[in-house]
Motif scaffolding. Structure first.
Motif, short mmCIF file in Angstrom:
data_model
loop_
_atom_site.label_atom_id
_atom_site.label_comp_id
_atom_site.label_asym_id
_atom_site.label_seq_id
_atom_site.Cartn_x
_atom_site.Cartn_y
_atom_site.Cartn_z
N ASP A 1 0.87 -1.18 0.00
CA ASP A 1 0.00 0.00 0.00
C ASP A 1 0.90 1.22 0.00
OD1 ASP A 1 -2.11 -1.74 0.28
OD2 ASP A 1 -2.84 -0.92 2.17
N LEU A 2 0.78 2.06 -1.02
CA LEU A 2 1.66 3.24 -1.07
C LEU A 2 1.05 4.31 -1.96
CD1 LEU A 2 3.26 3.15 -4.07
CD2 LEU A 2 4.34 1.19 -2.95
N LEU A 3 1.56 5.52 -1.78
CA LEU A 3 1.17 6.66 -2.61
C LEU A 3 2.40 7.18 -3.32
CD1 LEU A 3 -1.06 8.81 -0.20
CD2 LEU A 3 -1.69 6.78 -1.54
N ILE A 4 2.22 7.64 -4.55
CA ILE A 4 3.25 8.37 -5.26
C ILE A 4 2.78 9.82 -5.33
CG2 ILE A 4 4.55 8.63 -7.40
CD1 ILE A 4 4.15 5.66 -7.92
N LEU A 5 3.56 10.71 -4.75
CA LEU A 5 3.22 12.13 -4.70
C LEU A 5 4.10 12.93 -5.65
CD1 LEU A 5 2.94 12.63 -0.81
CD2 LEU A 5 1.14 11.98 -2.41
N ASP A 6 3.54 13.97 -6.23
CA ASP A 6 4.32 14.84 -7.11
C ASP A 6 5.22 15.79 -6.35
OD1 ASP A 6 3.35 13.84 -9.54
OD2 ASP A 6 1.57 15.11 -9.44
N LYS A 7 4.90 16.03 -5.06
CA LYS A 7 5.65 16.98 -4.25
C LYS A 7 6.06 16.34 -2.93
CE LYS A 7 3.14 20.93 -6.20
NZ LYS A 7 2.30 22.13 -5.89
N ASN A 8 7.08 16.92 -2.32
CA ASN A 8 7.65 16.37 -1.09
C ASN A 8 6.77 16.72 0.11
OD1 ASN A 8 9.21 15.55 1.06
ND2 ASN A 8 11.05 16.66 0.44
N PRO A 9 6.16 15.72 0.78
CA PRO A 9 5.29 16.02 1.93
C PRO A 9 6.05 16.51 3.14
CG PRO A 9 5.60 13.65 1.73
CD PRO A 9 6.23 14.27 0.52
N LEU A 10 7.36 16.27 3.18
CA LEU A 10 8.15 16.73 4.32
C LEU A 10 8.48 18.22 4.22
CD1 LEU A 10 10.62 13.73 4.76
CD2 LEU A 10 8.37 14.07 5.78
N GLU A 11 8.27 18.79 3.05
CA GLU A 11 8.52 20.22 2.87
C GLU A 11 7.30 21.07 3.20
OE1 GLU A 11 9.97 20.88 -1.05
OE2 GLU A 11 11.98 20.06 -0.63
N SER A 12 6.12 20.53 2.95
CA SER A 12 4.89 21.26 3.23
C SER A 12 3.75 20.26 3.38
CB SER A 12 4.57 22.24 2.11
OG SER A 12 3.28 22.80 2.29
N ALA A 13 2.91 20.48 4.38
CA ALA A 13 1.76 19.59 4.58
C ALA A 13 0.81 19.64 3.39
CB ALA A 13 1.03 19.98 5.86
N LYS A 14 0.74 20.75 2.69
CA LYS A 14 -0.15 20.87 1.54
C LYS A 14 0.23 19.89 0.43
CE LYS A 14 -1.49 25.72 2.23
NZ LYS A 14 -2.87 25.37 2.59
N ASN A 15 1.46 19.39 0.46
CA ASN A 15 1.91 18.50 -0.60
C ASN A 15 1.28 17.10 -0.52
OD1 ASN A 15 3.44 20.58 -1.60
ND2 ASN A 15 5.36 19.88 -0.70
N TYR A 16 0.62 16.77 0.60
CA TYR A 16 -0.10 15.51 0.66
C TYR A 16 -1.26 15.48 -0.34
CZ TYR A 16 2.36 13.80 4.79
OH TYR A 16 3.32 13.33 5.66
N ARG A 17 -1.70 16.64 -0.77
CA ARG A 17 -2.78 16.71 -1.75
C ARG A 17 -2.30 16.37 -3.16
NH1 ARG A 17 -7.32 19.96 0.18
NH2 ARG A 17 -6.87 20.89 2.22
N ALA A 18 -0.99 16.34 -3.37
CA ALA A 18 -0.43 16.17 -4.73
C ALA A 18 -0.29 14.69 -5.07
CB ALA A 18 0.92 16.88 -4.83
#
Length: 481
Positions: A407-424
């Motif tokens: 189970d995993l997600l591939i994100l376009d942006k780094n979630p450790l840099e900004s919480a808003k990046n979890y939406r990407a």
């Protein structure tokens, strides 16, 4: 199916820093290996995903959702006999938004289990579901615990049918019983196939706003001991300082919305006790924008409680509690969200700041906790590893490791840099399968758009509108409790 994910920065939930130059090999439903791509032994018929420049994290988990929460008669009558379809719609919305595993902490047991089992068997798509059924000690949807006023408009037969579907043998009658008698009833309920238990340390609402204690210390210990004897976890529904303290003393594995303690902040003694006992702290945090919105939309008494809730969240972070992401996530029908009364409740806040939406509330959770000073890696763990540990599912879930479920997600942006990046979210992988998230939900029911207004509506003039301003929970908001 064999899948190889290459090029991404891997944030596995274990290491303190991301892994660079590594690939993830998936065979079937599990992670076969993590290592350099050219060193992994792969089959010829392999799906390769080039995730260069992207970020891979464990699939998100939610410690407290309600997959069938719209309990208005309008909904339960319209869809009677189709409750599994409503639950499936919710599970698909959760999955579409990166929540690969959800824990349903209150709902109709039989229907939740049917949806759970269909998803597990591959007959239905959706987030992995673990469910508790009823909250031990609560009565049903059309009772003083949730929406007694609606019962006055319904036939006794329908009220009894709905309440019994939710409650069975786990309701308020247990409050009259001895610890041994409660344990016996709980044994019967657990044997029906639930995944964990949740009990009422405090009552749900009513005139006391959740302050009343539901079970004695002896009974609470008996409930927790019975769950542990059955090999499942125990959590409480807590809404006061003393309710929280009693839950910890009873040995709960986690406490739901532990930062809600009425107008009083949690004393340092209880904060320290929670940390020392290793009890999971399920938090409902408000973002700064949501706090501003509520200050402008709720009454002064409610605002006092909201301020204490916010202070508790910040203090639990400072105390080092094991924090778990949760938000009472639910899918609400479009007509409900258009209700003027609901629009002045926390469920009616604009979606970008609303905590309680199943589709987006977990993103709001990250943003709120970032504002409260929670470290980026700890926020990720609160939504993955911490939940898996609290529910004792960490042998299979919660981190990216060899042998665990893929189970995993591939994100376009780094979630450790900004919480808003979890939406990407770029891709969602569950059980080793690349999910077509654009197609979800497959059959919109509650999420279908509102119908076009009737011609007569343009001429209809409202005489007046009244309603409560700020129900404490989503169910109370719907029922005018």
């Amino acid at each position: 199916m064999t899948m190889l994910i290459t090029g991404a920065t891997i944030i596995d939930g274990l290491a303190e820093t991301p892994l660079q130059g590594q690939a993830i090999l998936i065979e079937g439903k599990r992670i076969k290996a993590i290592g350099k791509a050219d060193e992994l032994l792969v089959a010829d018929d392999i799906l390769t995903i080039d995730a260069t420049g992207k970020y891979v994290i464990p699939g998100l988990m939610n410690a407290n959702v309600h997959l069938l929460c719209d309990i208005r008669p309008e909904t339960l009558i319209r869809y009677e006999g189709r409750y599994e379809e409503l639950i499936a719609e919710s599970a698909q919305i959760a999955l579409k938004n990166g929540q690969t595993t959800v824990f349903d902490t209150w709902g109709p047991r039989r229907h939740l289990m049917a949806a759970r089992d269909a998803i597990d068997a591959g007959q239905m798509i959706g987030s992995r579901i673990y469910c508790a059924g009823n909250v031990i000690g609560f009565d049903g949807p059309y009772s003083p615990d949730f929406g007694a006023t609606m019962a006055q408009m319904l036939s006794p037969n329908f009220v009894n049918r709905i309440n019994s579907t939710w409650v069975e043998n786990s309701g308020r009658h247990l409050m009259w019983m001895t610890p041994d008698e409660v344990a016996k009833e709980l044994r019967t309920y657990i044997a029906k196939g639930i995944d964990f238990i949740k009990y009422a340390a405090n009552e749900h609402g009513g005139q006391s706003l959740g302050a009343f204690i539901s079970f004695s210390e002896r009974v609470q210990r008996a409930i927790v001991d019975e769950a542990h004897r059955a090999g499942i976890t125990a959590q409480s529904h807590s809404m006061s300082v003393e309710g929280l303290h009693m839950s910890i003393a009873a040995g709960c594995d986690l406490v739901t919305h532990c930062n809600i303690t009425g107008p009083r902040e949690i004393p340092d003694e209880t904060l320290d006790y929670m940390v020392k006992q290793g009890c999971g702290a399920v938090l409902f945090p408000w973002s700064d924008a949501a706090l501003k919105w509520m200050r402008e939309n709720v009454d002064d008494g409610t605002w006092t409680t909201v301020k204490a809730t916010d202070a508790n969240a910040r203090n639990l972070v400072k105390a080092g509690a094991r924090i778990l992401l949760a938000n009472d996530g639910a899918v609400m029908a479009s007509e409900m969200l258009a209700d003027p009364m609901v629009q002045k409740s926390w469920m009616g806040a604009p979606e970008e700041i609303s905590l309680g939406r199943l589709a987006t509330g977990h993103f709001v959770w990250f943003e709120a906790m970032e504002e409260k000073g929670m470290a980026p890696m700890e926020m990720l763990r609160a939504a993955t590893r911490n939940i898996a540990i609290a529910y004792k599912k960490d042998a299979d879930l919660g981190t990216l490791e060899e042998g665990k479920i893929a189970d995993l997600l591939i994100l376009d942006k780094n979630p450790l840099e900004s919480a808003k990046n979890y939406r990407a979210i770029n891709k969602v992988v569950k059980d080793g399968a690349d999910i077509d998230i654009a197609a979800l939900p497959l059959t919109p029911l509650l999420t279908r758009p509102l119908p076009e207004p009737l011609p007569e509506e343009a001429e209809y003039k409202h005489f007046a509108h009244t309603g409560q301003r700020f129900p404490l929970c989503a169910c109370s908001a719907m029922m005018g409790h």
